[in-house]
Motif scaffolding. Structure first.
Motif, PDB file in Angstrom:
ATOM      1  N   ILE A  60       0.867  -1.182   0.000  1.00 33.43           N
ATOM      2  CA  ILE A  60       0.000   0.000   0.000  1.00 33.43           C
ATOM      3  C   ILE A  60       0.901   1.228   0.000  1.00 33.43           C
ATOM      4  CG2 ILE A  60      -1.720   1.353   1.277  1.00 33.43           C
ATOM      5  CD1 ILE A  60      -2.556  -1.224   2.696  1.00 33.43           C
ATOM      6  N   PHE A  61       0.574   2.204  -0.844  1.00 28.57           N
ATOM      7  CA  PHE A  61       1.215   3.509  -0.664  1.00 28.57           C
ATOM      8  C   PHE A  61       0.197   4.618  -0.796  1.00 28.57           C
ATOM      9  CE2 PHE A  61       2.192   3.374  -5.379  1.00 28.57           C
ATOM     10  CZ  PHE A  61       1.777   4.650  -5.744  1.00 28.57           C
ATOM     11  N   VAL A  62       0.507   5.735  -0.177  1.00 24.87           N
ATOM     12  CA  VAL A  62      -0.302   6.949  -0.320  1.00 24.87           C
ATOM     13  C   VAL A  62       0.618   8.019  -0.869  1.00 24.87           C
ATOM     14  CG1 VAL A  62      -1.853   6.335   1.577  1.00 24.87           C
ATOM     15  CG2 VAL A  62       0.162   7.736   2.053  1.00 24.87           C
ATOM     16  N   ALA A  63       0.052   8.949  -1.624  1.00 31.28           N
ATOM     17  CA  ALA A  63       0.882   9.996  -2.202  1.00 31.28           C
ATOM     18  C   ALA A  63       0.035  11.222  -2.485  1.00 31.28           C
ATOM     19  CB  ALA A  63       1.543   9.494  -3.485  1.00 31.28           C
ATOM     20  N   ASP A  64       0.724  12.322  -2.760  1.00 34.95           N
ATOM     21  CA  ASP A  64       0.067  13.568  -3.131  1.00 34.95           C
ATOM     22  C   ASP A  64       0.991  14.277  -4.103  1.00 34.95           C
ATOM     23  OD1 ASP A  64      -1.041  16.078  -3.349  1.00 34.95           O
ATOM     24  OD2 ASP A  64      -1.557  16.243  -1.225  1.00 34.95           O
ATOM     25  N   ALA A  65       0.556  14.339  -5.365  1.00 34.58           N
ATOM     26  CA  ALA A  65       1.382  14.984  -6.387  1.00 34.58           C
ATOM     27  C   ALA A  65       1.002  16.461  -6.524  1.00 34.58           C
ATOM     28  CB  ALA A  65       1.230  14.258  -7.720  1.00 34.58           C
ATOM     29  N   GLY A  66       0.301  16.987  -5.528  1.00 36.53           N
ATOM     30  CA  GLY A  66      -0.076  18.396  -5.547  1.00 36.53           C
ATOM     31  C   GLY A  66      -1.577  18.605  -5.686  1.00 36.53           C
ATOM     32  N   GLU A  67      -2.314  17.494  -5.848  1.00 37.39           N
ATOM     33  CA  GLU A  67      -3.767  17.622  -6.047  1.00 37.39           C
ATOM     34  C   GLU A  67      -4.558  16.838  -5.013  1.00 37.39           C
ATOM     35  OE1 GLU A  67      -3.953  16.290 -10.063  1.00 37.39           O
ATOM     36  OE2 GLU A  67      -3.508  18.277 -10.872  1.00 37.39           O
ATOM     37  N   GLY A  68      -3.974  16.649  -3.846  1.00 42.06           N
ATOM     38  CA  GLY A  68      -4.668  15.910  -2.794  1.00 42.06           C
ATOM     39  C   GLY A  68      -4.194  14.479  -2.715  1.00 42.06           C
ATOM     40  N   PRO A  69      -4.506  13.820  -1.600  1.00 42.13           N
ATOM     41  CA  PRO A  69      -3.973  12.465  -1.377  1.00 42.13           C
ATOM     42  C   PRO A  69      -4.655  11.407  -2.236  1.00 42.13           C
ATOM     43  CG  PRO A  69      -5.420  13.092   0.423  1.00 42.13           C
ATOM     44  CD  PRO A  69      -5.313  14.301  -0.459  1.00 42.13           C
ATOM     45  N   PHE A  70      -3.900  10.408  -2.658  1.00 44.22           N
ATOM     46  CA  PHE A  70      -4.489   9.250  -3.317  1.00 44.22           C
ATOM     47  C   PHE A  70      -3.851   7.976  -2.773  1.00 44.22           C
ATOM     48  CE2 PHE A  70      -1.033   8.428  -6.377  1.00 44.22           C
ATOM     49  CZ  PHE A  70      -0.429   9.678  -6.492  1.00 44.22           C
ATOM     50  N   VAL A  71      -4.565   6.871  -2.952  1.00 43.71           N
ATOM     51  CA  VAL A  71      -4.178   5.589  -2.355  1.00 43.71           C
ATOM     52  C   VAL A  71      -3.976   4.567  -3.459  1.00 43.71           C
ATOM     53  CG1 VAL A  71      -4.914   3.762  -0.784  1.00 43.71           C
ATOM     54  CG2 VAL A  71      -5.580   6.137  -0.336  1.00 43.71           C
ATOM     55  N   VAL A  72      -2.888   3.828  -3.380  1.00 44.03           N
ATOM     56  CA  VAL A  72      -2.581   2.821  -4.398  1.00 44.03           C
ATOM     57  C   VAL A  72      -2.226   1.508  -3.691  1.00 44.03           C
ATOM     58  CG1 VAL A  72      -0.984   2.214  -6.254  1.00 44.03           C
ATOM     59  CG2 VAL A  72      -1.814   4.568  -6.050  1.00 44.03           C
TER      60      VAL A  72
END
Ligand SMILES: [Zn+2]
Length: 174
Positions: A60-72
């Motif tokens: 599981i990872f979470v990230a934010d490329a500048g447009e809010g958090p997303f989950v993968v």
């Protein structure tokens, strides 16, 4: 300020070298973990956080490329462009270090969403770098594995210091 109970693992911690387990389905425990990981990512001021970086061996990872958090969840890079670009990448497990990493400019990623659906997306630019960086973590790989010898030499002292801190933290936990 955002606080988190999760503890960040630094370069040198063996859990960063273990490939994580595939998630079979997203249940209440995973949902809670995801929530906490997003909090932790902001608390640590990162743009991405893989579960292994907080000692949890799940894909599981979470990230934010500048447009809010997303989950993968369970990411797999299934296609990549031949064109590669270099970006100086930082990593929460390598505080104070930015390493030049060459990676495909765009990739196609297959992953599972929080609703346990399998999807595929095409990403390029910064987002593509983030997907590759975090997918690497879940397979036991890190930015240092992409670095040239010159880059490794440039950070030799800091890397050795990080390994020492990581080992001290492991001893403190035992
Ligand atoms: Zn990282």
């Amino acid at each position: 300020m955002v606080k988190t109970a999760l503890k960040l693992r630094l370069f040198g911690d063996p859990c960063l070298r273990k490939p994580a387990r595939k998630v079979l389905a997203v249940g209440p425990a995973e949902k809670m973990l995801i929530k906490e990981m997003i909090r932790a990512m902001y608390a640590f001021d990162g743009s991405g956080l893989a579960a292994v970086q907080v000692g949890i061996e799940e894909k599981i990872f979470v990230a934010d490329a500048g447009e809010g958090p997303f989950v993968v969840i369970n990411p797999e890079i299934i296609k990549f462009s031949l064109k590669q670009t270099v970006l100086e990448e930082g990593c929460l497990s390598f505080p104070g270090i930015h390493i030049k990493v060459k990676r495909p400019e765009s990739v196609r990623v297959r992953y599972m969403t929080e609703r346990s659906e399998t999807v595929e997306i095409d990403v390029s630019g910064l987002a593509a770098k983030i997907y590759q960086h975090e997918t690497d973590h879940l397979n036991g790989r890190m930015i240092i594995d992409h670095a040239s010898k010159a880059e490794k030499d440039r950070f030799k002292v800091q890397l050795a210091q990080l390994e020492n801190i990581a080992l001290k933290k492991i001893r403190a936990r035992a």
